[in-house]
Design a protein around this motif. Structure first.
Motif, mmCIF file in Angstrom:
data_model
loop_
_atom_site.group_PDB
_atom_site.id
_atom_site.type_symbol
_atom_site.label_atom_id
_atom_site.label_comp_id
_atom_site.label_asym_id
_atom_site.label_seq_id
_atom_site.Cartn_x
_atom_site.Cartn_y
_atom_site.Cartn_z
ATOM 1 N N LEU A 5 0.830 -1.197 0.000
ATOM 2 C CA LEU A 5 0.000 0.000 0.000
ATOM 3 C C LEU A 5 0.868 1.252 0.000
ATOM 4 N N LYS A 6 0.399 2.246 -0.709
ATOM 5 C CA LYS A 6 1.012 3.566 -0.670
ATOM 6 C C LYS A 6 -0.110 4.569 -0.832
ATOM 7 N N PRO A 7 0.120 5.804 -0.429
ATOM 8 C CA PRO A 7 -0.957 6.787 -0.542
ATOM 9 C C PRO A 7 -1.395 6.946 -1.998
ATOM 10 N N GLY A 8 -2.674 6.830 -2.226
ATOM 11 C CA GLY A 8 -3.223 6.953 -3.572
ATOM 12 C C GLY A 8 -3.478 8.392 -3.959
ATOM 13 N N PRO A 9 -4.015 8.595 -5.157
ATOM 14 C CA PRO A 9 -4.244 9.948 -5.664
ATOM 15 C C PRO A 9 -5.143 10.802 -4.764
ATOM 16 N N ARG A 10 -6.169 10.198 -4.175
ATOM 17 C CA ARG A 10 -7.039 10.983 -3.293
ATOM 18 C C ARG A 10 -6.282 11.450 -2.055
ATOM 19 N N ALA A 11 -5.496 10.569 -1.457
ATOM 20 C CA ALA A 11 -4.738 10.941 -0.257
ATOM 21 C C ALA A 11 -3.726 12.042 -0.585
ATOM 22 N N LEU A 12 -3.040 11.913 -1.709
ATOM 23 C CA LEU A 12 -2.074 12.941 -2.113
ATOM 24 C C LEU A 12 -2.777 14.268 -2.371
ATOM 25 N N ALA A 13 -3.908 14.220 -3.056
ATOM 26 C CA ALA A 13 -4.671 15.444 -3.328
ATOM 27 C C ALA A 13 -5.178 16.064 -2.032
ATOM 28 N N LEU A 14 -5.567 15.233 -1.085
ATOM 29 C CA LEU A 14 -6.028 15.729 0.213
ATOM 30 C C LEU A 14 -4.899 16.477 0.931
ATOM 31 N N MET A 15 -3.721 15.872 0.963
ATOM 32 C CA MET A 15 -2.591 16.539 1.616
ATOM 33 C C MET A 15 -2.242 17.838 0.908
ATOM 34 N N HIS A 16 -2.210 17.822 -0.407
ATOM 35 C CA HIS A 16 -1.899 19.035 -1.162
ATOM 36 C C HIS A 16 -2.961 20.110 -0.937
ATOM 37 N N HIS A 17 -4.224 19.693 -0.861
ATOM 38 C CA HIS A 17 -5.303 20.656 -0.634
ATOM 39 C C HIS A 17 -5.092 21.412 0.676
ATOM 40 N N PHE A 18 -4.760 20.697 1.724
ATOM 41 C CA PHE A 18 -4.638 21.337 3.029
ATOM 42 C C PHE A 18 -3.266 21.955 3.282
ATOM 43 N N GLU A 19 -2.248 21.489 2.640
ATOM 44 C CA GLU A 19 -0.907 22.025 2.889
ATOM 45 C C GLU A 19 -0.583 23.237 2.022
ATOM 46 N N SER A 20 -0.990 23.253 0.797
ATOM 47 C CA SER A 20 -0.538 24.242 -0.174
ATOM 48 C C SER A 20 0.964 24.086 -0.344
ATOM 49 N N CYS A 21 1.534 24.792 -1.274
ATOM 50 C CA CYS A 21 2.970 24.698 -1.497
ATOM 51 C C CYS A 21 3.573 26.089 -1.465
ATOM 52 N N ALA A 22 4.524 26.261 -0.574
ATOM 53 C CA ALA A 22 5.224 27.541 -0.447
ATOM 54 C C ALA A 22 6.692 27.311 -0.779
ATOM 55 N N LEU A 23 7.204 28.051 -1.730
ATOM 56 C CA LEU A 23 8.589 27.876 -2.154
ATOM 57 C C LEU A 23 9.572 28.720 -1.336
ATOM 58 N N THR A 24 9.042 29.580 -0.486
ATOM 59 C CA THR A 24 9.843 30.357 0.458
ATOM 60 C C THR A 24 9.346 30.022 1.861
ATOM 61 N N ALA A 25 10.268 29.772 2.770
ATOM 62 C CA ALA A 25 9.898 29.387 4.133
ATOM 63 C C ALA A 25 9.061 30.475 4.804
ATOM 64 N N TYR A 26 8.096 30.029 5.583
ATOM 65 C CA TYR A 26 7.211 30.915 6.340
ATOM 66 C C TYR A 26 6.954 30.274 7.705
ATOM 67 N N ARG A 27 6.379 31.011 8.616
ATOM 68 C CA ARG A 27 6.001 30.457 9.917
ATOM 69 C C ARG A 27 4.544 30.000 9.840
ATOM 70 N N ASP A 28 4.310 28.726 10.196
ATOM 71 C CA ASP A 28 2.934 28.232 10.195
ATOM 72 C C ASP A 28 2.180 28.828 11.385
ATOM 73 N N VAL A 29 0.932 28.445 11.574
ATOM 74 C CA VAL A 29 0.119 29.057 12.634
ATOM 75 C C VAL A 29 0.696 28.812 14.023
ATOM 76 N N ALA A 30 1.507 27.781 14.178
ATOM 77 C CA ALA A 30 2.150 27.511 15.466
ATOM 78 C C ALA A 30 3.518 28.188 15.565
ATOM 79 N N GLY A 31 3.925 28.903 14.492
ATOM 80 C CA GLY A 31 5.203 29.619 14.509
ATOM 81 C C GLY A 31 6.391 28.802 14.041
ATOM 82 N N VAL A 32 6.150 27.619 13.491
ATOM 83 C CA VAL A 32 7.226 26.723 13.058
ATOM 84 C C VAL A 32 7.624 27.049 11.614
#
Length: 166
Positions: A5-32
């Motif tokens: 088993l490996k994460p399928g297309p839905r799981a990958l799309a789910l992670m991408h949906h909630f994570e977004s992609c930032a090419l420059t580092a930023y602080r997340d809501v917890a400051g990390v």
């Protein structure tokens, strides 16, 4: 069974949906400091630092590498203990990616899944709704989407991701 088993297309799309992609580092809501697809550390070692930049290709490659090396194996160890559907596996990898492999291994989601109590495992996604000790609306929706994927409720998954994950 689960080793294939490996994460399928839905799981990958789910992670991408909630994570977004930032090419420059930023602080997340917890400051990390965070970069790429929600990464706080690099596959080669080292923490993300404010000021770091990467390319889209690097972000995608690191995401795939971290999933394969750090998160899928943590979930596979749990999935080996009970029959696991591809949707369940993908949902648990999505959770592990967000809360960390150690967090996942110690979670009630992992415990109930390993025991074969899938209805109880489904309800336990909702417990992971805090960042920096604060309940976050986005995490409430994310956990609901992961739980929907876990139970193969693709209609709910689509609704919770505004039609982006089908």
């Amino acid at each position: 069974m689960s080793k294939t088993l490996k994460p399928g297309p839905r799981a990958l799309a789910l992670m991408h949906h909630f994570e977004s992609c930032a090419l420059t580092a930023y602080r997340d809501v917890a400051g990390v400091p965070t970069i790429g697809w929600g990464m706080t550390y690099y596959p080669a070692g080292g923490r993300v630092k404010i000021g770091d930049t990467i390319s889209q290709e690097q972000a995608d490659a690191m995401f795939e590498q971290l999933l394969a090396r750090d998160f899928s194996p943590a979930v596979a160890a749990v999935a080996e203990q009970a029959p696991t559907t591809p949707a369940q596996f993908g949902a648990m990898v999505a959770l592990a990616y967000n809360i960390g492999a150690a967090g996942f291994r110690g979670s009630s989601v992992a415990r109930y899944h390993a025991a074969g109590d899938y209805p109880k495992a489904t309800t336990k996604f909702a417990l992971w709704n805090k960042s920096g000790g604060v309940v976050r609306k986005g995490l409430i929706r994310r956990r609901a989407a992961e739980a929907a994927l876990y139970r193969s409720d693709f209609r709910a998954l689509t609704e919770l991701t505004h039609g982006e994950v089908q």
